[in-house]
Scaffold this active site. Structure first.
Site, PDB file in Angstrom:
ATOM      1  N   CYS A 158       0.856  -1.178   0.000  1.00 50.61           N
ATOM      2  CA  CYS A 158       0.000   0.000   0.000  1.00 50.61           C
ATOM      3  C   CYS A 158       0.895   1.232   0.000  1.00 50.61           C
ATOM      4  CB  CYS A 158      -0.864   0.026   1.254  1.00 50.61           C
ATOM      5  SG  CYS A 158      -1.841  -1.462   1.457  1.00 50.61           S
ATOM      6  N   ARG A 184       1.522   1.264  -6.105  1.00 43.42           N
ATOM      7  CA  ARG A 184       1.772   0.388  -4.958  1.00 43.42           C
ATOM      8  C   ARG A 184       0.534  -0.399  -4.550  1.00 43.42           C
ATOM      9  NH1 ARG A 184       6.404   1.902  -1.969  1.00 43.42           N
ATOM     10  NH2 ARG A 184       5.555   0.854  -0.152  1.00 43.42           N
ATOM     11  N   TRP A 188      -3.662  -2.050  -1.440  1.00 40.74           N
ATOM     12  CA  TRP A 188      -3.641  -3.373  -2.085  1.00 40.74           C
ATOM     13  C   TRP A 188      -4.109  -4.318  -0.994  1.00 40.74           C
ATOM     14  CZ3 TRP A 188      -0.851  -8.110  -1.748  1.00 40.74           C
ATOM     15  CH2 TRP A 188      -0.904  -8.900  -2.902  1.00 40.74           C
ATOM     16  N   ASN A 234       0.450   0.540   5.955  1.00 42.24           N
ATOM     17  CA  ASN A 234       1.023  -0.293   4.901  1.00 42.24           C
ATOM     18  C   ASN A 234       1.713  -1.462   5.592  1.00 42.24           C
ATOM     19  OD1 ASN A 234       2.494  -1.341   2.723  1.00 42.24           O
ATOM     20  ND2 ASN A 234       4.154   0.148   3.013  1.00 42.24           N
ATOM     21  N   GLY A 235       1.365  -2.690   5.217  1.00 44.86           N
ATOM     22  CA  GLY A 235       2.019  -3.848   5.838  1.00 44.86           C
ATOM     23  C   GLY A 235       1.005  -4.714   6.567  1.00 44.86           C
ATOM     24  N   GLU A 265      11.836 -14.600 -18.339  1.00 40.11           N
ATOM     25  CA  GLU A 265      11.400 -13.217 -18.144  1.00 40.11           C
ATOM     26  C   GLU A 265      10.385 -12.813 -19.222  1.00 40.11           C
ATOM     27  OE1 GLU A 265      11.374 -11.267 -15.845  1.00 40.11           O
ATOM     28  OE2 GLU A 265      11.200  -9.237 -16.636  1.00 40.11           O
ATOM     29  N   LYS A 294       6.648 -11.403 -18.371  1.00 39.45           N
ATOM     30  CA  LYS A 294       6.162 -10.107 -18.847  1.00 39.45           C
ATOM     31  C   LYS A 294       4.846 -10.291 -19.575  1.00 39.45           C
ATOM     32  CE  LYS A 294       7.941  -7.511 -17.138  1.00 39.45           C
ATOM     33  NZ  LYS A 294       8.939  -7.927 -16.227  1.00 39.45           N
ATOM     34  N   GLU A 317       1.846 -11.301 -17.095  1.00 33.06           N
ATOM     35  CA  GLU A 317       1.414 -10.355 -16.064  1.00 33.06           C
ATOM     36  C   GLU A 317       0.722  -9.120 -16.624  1.00 33.06           C
ATOM     37  OE1 GLU A 317       4.453  -8.486 -13.620  1.00 33.06           O
ATOM     38  OE2 GLU A 317       5.866  -8.577 -15.262  1.00 33.06           O
ATOM     39  N   HIS A 355       9.931 -33.804 -23.209  1.00 33.96           N
ATOM     40  CA  HIS A 355       9.683 -34.636 -22.031  1.00 33.96           C
ATOM     41  C   HIS A 355       8.285 -34.416 -21.465  1.00 33.96           C
ATOM     42  CE1 HIS A 355      13.762 -36.040 -22.146  1.00 33.96           C
ATOM     43  NE2 HIS A 355      14.171 -34.783 -22.268  1.00 33.96           N
ATOM     44  N   LYS A 414       3.295  -3.074  -6.959  1.00 32.22           N
ATOM     45  CA  LYS A 414       4.708  -2.913  -7.303  1.00 32.22           C
ATOM     46  C   LYS A 414       5.631  -3.510  -6.257  1.00 32.22           C
ATOM     47  CE  LYS A 414       8.016  -1.148  -9.840  1.00 32.22           C
ATOM     48  NZ  LYS A 414       8.306  -1.939 -11.051  1.00 32.22           N
TER      49      LYS A 414
HETATM   50  C1  F6R Z   1       7.551  -8.453 -12.645  1.00 30.31           C
HETATM   51  C2  F6R Z   1       7.929  -7.811 -11.406  1.00 30.31           C
HETATM   52  C3  F6R Z   1       8.002  -8.653 -10.184  1.00 30.31           C
HETATM   53  C4  F6R Z   1       9.193  -8.202  -9.310  1.00 30.31           C
HETATM   54  C5  F6R Z   1       9.178  -8.980  -7.984  1.00 30.31           C
HETATM   55  C6  F6R Z   1      10.348  -8.601  -7.120  1.00 30.31           C
HETATM   56  O1  F6R Z   1       7.519  -7.536 -13.703  1.00 30.31           O
HETATM   57  O2  F6R Z   1       8.139  -6.629 -11.355  1.00 30.31           O
HETATM   58  O3  F6R Z   1       8.090 -10.009 -10.490  1.00 30.31           O
HETATM   59  O4  F6R Z   1      10.378  -8.432 -10.008  1.00 30.31           O
HETATM   60  O5  F6R Z   1       7.986  -8.717  -7.299  1.00 30.31           O
HETATM   61  O6  F6R Z   1      10.320  -7.243  -6.815  1.00 30.31           O
HETATM   62  P1  F6R Z   1      11.608  -6.503  -6.281  1.00 30.31           P
HETATM   63  O7  F6R Z   1      12.629  -6.501  -7.387  1.00 30.31           O
HETATM   64  O8  F6R Z   1      11.129  -5.127  -5.954  1.00 30.31           O
HETATM   65  O9  F6R Z   1      12.088  -7.270  -5.100  1.00 30.31           O
END
Ligand code: F6R
Length: 609
Positions: free
Chosen positions: A2, A27, A75, A101-102, A482, A486, A489, A505, A604
């Site tokens: 949050c 966030r 969130w 937040n938390g 990766e 991408k 998500e 396999h 985020k």
């Molecule tokens: C995907 C993405 C997430 C972060 C993951 C770790 O696009 O952004 O998978 O990579 O949540 O976040 P950090 O790097 O902030 O620890």
């Protein structure tokens, strides 16, 4: 998770709170709310859904007059994202409002205790319990009541609190969750992220674990856990508000993709002095490096993928064994870690709960810790022995792009630095590889230029597919991981990555007429092998989109479509190869009308386990 904000000063608080929340909406975006102190009373407004709903509900920030207040963008963790569970939460007597937040881990037990003492609760949240707890300890001294309540809380959290009896004061508490105090002239602030503050001030104080800030318009006092005032250093934020704005791009994600050549250059250039790699303010001697028997890279999501890519560079250059571990699994594995282990913790936000827990577990077992982090002053940066900052500037889109590539180049620099110290290569090879790293910004730009026009057209072909497979071998497999993340998500298309040799396999059973397969073919020594895997899937009807360089005739001939990248030293190639996959995910998501910067169910910074 949050975002929280607090303001007190000579300006009307509400527009400032809403502006700050708009910069932190990445966030969390399930709901938003504010509490403003008006004429000795606390006025609260909340709205579920996007912040825009709250902005409209408060008449564009004109509805609640008052010069101090707190705000929140949520969130959801405890309770559904509706108006009742939205923050701020108010104490039973209406005297306190709180944003959070938390997570408060012992909230159920505290709630039962308070209920037994006659308190009644309206929401399902852990936060409301804190408001009631403060109320129960209040005897006219705001700070004493906050401190007493906080001493009862377990968990990792940041809090913003206002009290109707103290209309010019906002209280901020930081316990293993970020809170930054902004110092203005005749006004002061706090927020979960500097992006909410930089348009008002660049002078900030990072609160440490367990610290409280009592913030008034003309004064800020920071206290430690036992209530003693502490001297804090005022830091200057190095970037301007433009860095946190879209600057003409349709989405932050596209802007951040385009910023990668500059961001990667910013991560590399200051660390090269007189042809040598200089790792910020620390040095690892050859003796220290020789004591390292293994390196464990721990992270989540894309940062974990950065570790998967970086592992190849570190192992091939230093010959030190590297394990890459998902941070969420790490501490439950009884990991084999000791004082001869170097842990490399990778985290853009520096706040990811699982990554932080992995760091603490590694530390407990004697490992030394190097953190690769983007957010300055974040928890992980503070806990590590050494930090390499990514210097990527603020990353606002939830899906990481420049955060990822800057993590990669720091892993590459570390690999080459350690290899030189350990005398694993001669001066000529060192200079050549350093030149390769230095050329990455140009190659990344090239990868953008080569594909910028093609990918939007290709996206039209792929956007309505139900499933996309990504394959590759070795470094290409790490890139495929990766690429698939991408895609899923932000476009919500099911996407999976496989080591190309593994398909036969089991997974090849899923390949049918028209199944899209993205084949990453940038690892020169394995091209022939991947070419065979392309033939295997084509024989089952797959449509292959290959990612390779122009010289790679065989793969170009086999694929239905091709994305080109410039040829790059294999161990460093993921930093370039990932670019078209970021763009592909972006344009597919755009063609699907998805909310690219704020994908559903995501946030985020993931500060819960
Ligand atoms: C995907 C993405 C997430 C972060 C993951 C770790 O696009 O952004 O998978 O990579 O949540 O976040 P950090 O790097 O902030 O620890």
């Amino acid at each position: 998770m949050c975002g929280i904000i607090g303001y007190t000063g000579s300006q009307s608080a509400l527009p400032i709170l809403l502006d700050g929340l708009s910069r932190m909406e990445y966030r969390g975006y399930d709901s938003a709310g504010v509490a403003v102190l008006c004429d000795g009373k606390i006025e609260v407004e909340k709205a579920h859904g996007r912040l825009q709903n709250l902005i409209e509900k408060t008449g564009d920030g004109h509805a609640l007059p008052g010069f101090a207040g707190i705000g929140h963008t949520r969130w959801a963790t405890h309770g559904a994202p509706n108006d009742i569970n939205s923050h701020p939460h108010v104490s039973g007597d209406g005297r306190f409002a709180i944003v959070h937040n938390g997570i408060i881990e012992n909230f159920a037990e505290l709630k039962a205790e308070l209920e037994a003492r006659g308190h009644t609760f309206v929401s399902e949240t852990d936060t409301e319990v804190v408001a009631h707890l403060i109320e129960s300890y209040y005897k006219g001294d705001f700070k004493a009541a906050v401190m007493k309540a906080v001493s009862r809380l377990e968990g990792a959290y940041a809090l913003g609190i206002v009290c109707a009896d103290h209309p010019g004061t906002v209280f901020g508490v930081s316990k293993a969750a970020p809170l930054i105090v902004g110092l203005g002239i005749g006004e002061n602030f706090f927020a979960s992220d500097v992006t909410a503050l930089v348009s008002y001030t660049k002078n900030v104080i990072y609160l440490n674990d367990g610290e409280f800030a009592e913030v008034r318009s003309d004064d800020v006092v920071v206290y430690n856990e036992i209530g003693r005032p502490v001297e804090k250093t005022v830091s200057r934020v190095a970037w301007s508000i433009e860095a946190a704005e879209k600057g003409g791009y349709e989405h932050f994600m596209l802007k951040e993709i385009m910023e990668q050549p500059a961001a990667v250059k910013e991560a590399i250039a200051p660390r090269i002095k007189g042809g040598e790699i200089v790792l910020d303010d620390f040095e690892l001697s050859a003796e220290e490096l020789k004591k390292i028997r293994k390196i464990v890279i721990t992270a989540c999501g894309s940062a974990y993928h950065a570790g998967c890519c970086g592992r190849y560079a570190i192992e091939s250059l230093t010959r030190i064994p590297v394990e890459v571990k998902l941070a969420s699994e790490f501490r439950y594995e009884d990991p084999i870690i000791d004082e001869h282990t170097l842990m490399i913790i990778v985290s853009q936000s520096g706040e990811t709960a699982d990554t932080k827990a992995a760091l603490e577990e590694g530390r407990r077992r004697g490992a030394s810790v190097l953190a690769i982090v983007n957010v300055v002053g974040s928890t992980i940066a503070r806990l590590a022995d050494h930090v390499l900052y990514e210097w990527a500037g603020p990353e606002i889109a939830v899906a990481t792009t420049k955060g990822f590539t800057t993590q990669l180049v720091l892993l590459y620099l570390f690999a080459l630095y350690a290899a030189k110290k350990l005398k694993k290569l001669d001066d000529f090879e060192y200079a050549r590889l350093l030149g390769e790293i230095c050329s990455l910004p140009k190659r990344i730009q090239n990868a953008i230029d080569l594909n910028g026009q093609v990918i939007p057209r290709l996206a039209e072909k792929y956007h309505n597919k139900g499933s996309i497979f990504f394959i590759g071998r070795n470094t290409d497999y790490a890139v495929a991981l990766e690429g698939a993340l991408k895609m899923k998500e932000i476009s919500y298309i099911h996407a999976e990555s496989y080591a190309a040799g593994e398909l036969k396999h089991g997974t090849i059973a899923l390949i049918d007429d028209g199944t899209p397969v993205v084949a990453v073919c940038c690892n020169e020594s394995l091209l022939e092998k991947t070419a065979n895997n392309i033939l295997e899937v084509k024989a089952r009807g797959a449509e292959v989109l290959a990612l390779s360089f122009r010289e790679n005739r065989e793969i170009i001939a086999q694929a239905d479509d091709v994305l080109f990248v410039p040829k790059t030293e294999t161990v460093f190639s993921p930093a370039v190869a990932v670019i078209p996959l970021q763009l592909l995910a972006y344009y597919v998501a755009r063609a699907n009308g998805c909310d690219i910067d704020k994908p559903k169910n995501l946030a985020k910074s993931v500060t819960v386990e």
